[in-house]
Design an enzyme around this catalytic site. Sequence first.
Site, short mmCIF file in Angstrom:
data_model
loop_
_atom_site.label_atom_id
_atom_site.label_comp_id
_atom_site.label_asym_id
_atom_site.label_seq_id
_atom_site.Cartn_x
_atom_site.Cartn_y
_atom_site.Cartn_z
N HIS A 194 0.82 -1.22 0.00
CA HIS A 194 0.00 0.00 0.00
C HIS A 194 0.85 1.26 0.00
CE1 HIS A 194 0.42 -0.19 4.52
NE2 HIS A 194 0.47 1.13 4.36
N ASP A 222 0.16 -7.50 1.18
CA ASP A 222 0.61 -6.13 1.45
C ASP A 222 2.13 -6.03 1.53
OD1 ASP A 222 0.46 -3.44 1.85
OD2 ASP A 222 -0.52 -3.51 3.80
N SER A 227 4.53 2.25 8.03
CA SER A 227 4.25 1.13 7.12
C SER A 227 5.47 0.75 6.31
CB SER A 227 3.11 1.52 6.17
OG SER A 227 1.91 1.70 6.88
#
Length: 571
Positions: A142, A173, A251
């Site tokens: 992402h 992901d 992230s």
Amino acid sequence: MLSLRALRRLSSPRTARLLSPPPLPLPPYSRVLPHSAPPRHLRRFLASSFCSAASTAGPVHEGVGGDRDGIAPLIVDGDLELVRYRETSAYAAIDLALDSVVKVFTVSSSPNYFLPWQNKSQRETYGSGFVIPGRRILTNAHVVADHTFVLVRKHGSPTKYRAEIQAVGHECDLALLTVESEEFWEGMHFLELGDIPFLQEAVAVVGYPQGGDNISVTKGVVSRVEPTQYVHGATQLMAIQIDAAINPGNSGGPAIMGDKVAGVAFQNLAGAENIGYIIPVPVIKHFIAGVEESGKYVGFCSLGLSCQPTENAQLREYFHMTPEMTGVLISKVNPLSDAYRVLKKDDIVLAFDGVPIANDGTVHFRNRERITFDHLVSMKKPNETACLRVLRNGVEHEFSITVKPLQPLVPVHQFDKLPSYYIFAGLVFVPLSQPYLHEYGEDWYNTSPRRLCERALRELPKRAGEQLVILSQVLMDDISAGYERLSELQVKKVNGVEVENLKHLCRLVEECTEESVRFDLDDERVVVLNYQQAKVATSRILQRHRISSPMSVDLFDDLKDDAEVNVACSS
């Protein structure tokens, strides 16, 4: 010197969980533990009892049995006497991160599914990543989804380097980046992947979260290990819950335990404090192994089964399960799966590859932990076989089933690709997808057309390549007047031929030889147009709305290839 019995009480699991670092500085010697304590328990005990490097007052053999936390237990004459704790995991994480973790800058532009011939405005985001062997950077999918331009910057450097995407796995992901610049790799340290941490083991999350531009390290402990919904890919895979703060920008950063990576930070729990999730090493290794073997992302396998727990005693009795039997009830089988060949509705799956399945669908994991048996399936490689023990009509059977990644009838996500569309006389046809429904807003489940939403979430494909094609909207013109309220309906047939997918619909219309073309829609609605007038109107409507092409590039290429094949066959 403490007695052996007292030492064993001190090192028992219950005591180890209750102990905490004392408020005063530790004495310059380490505690004495019995040699019977298991090594991993020793690590947890020592990590919770020592907060700084300590020198010893007795004989110490450094490096004997040393582990990733820098702990060196000493065994002399069968007894564990002294341990030197050289470095905490937090300090080790900082030292490793300085030459390993990078900041990722992404410029992205997402498609507009209501107007599929154009993109939305570009936006700039950032995340984290870290280098792994093979001169690659591992980050979240992402972080680079729908990218148009990606840059990376290493710690302490003012320079940003251009990065290319090697592979992206949106289900898990994860993404792999490469950087061609030799200057970037100077002084970089590759991080190694470790193991799944146990509960209450300490991890340090390193990255570039919001609130500043420099590297950040937050420390926490493992709270839970179980399959979790991956928000980005909408899949259920194993995840590790930790109590360290994971904020936007974290992230893609590593969660470090000792001197190895325990996982990749990727999401947190909305509305809760300090509940974050990291992608564990088995999922990471599965992703990387697939890319290395095939050169591209291969996906995670599925049996294609929808199962129901058998926790109710009457349910188990009805399906002839004996008291010692446990398993789950099959309620649906995906027609595209290999399981459709041998399994049936109302079968009871008792075991997967010899591992018994409990009535709640879980299998034994570690110690007294349990995990859903879907995890065993997802860790299989594509086209591997699995052995299922099945109860059917009171008789046990064993079936060998090939597992593979399965695509849903309605795609859950469509990152990094342009949406398909076809326009004819102002009628805009698109394949139904969840990203299309997401255009209705955050509460899309309640605000999108109910019938389309239910089909997107529940229907299974009947054949390969099948799509639900819908009339998305009607671009107004004299020829389409009166049809404007027939949008958001599924297209069932074109001139009496059942529609298989958007490509099929496009071919049926483009190759029409009749005077009129008829579209049969949901709710028994019908659209009829004069074919030649509609062809002329299409050009007029496209020009009015500044649309460059009546169809997306993928449809144009498919029709071109089909035409070339037909010419070759006729010649």
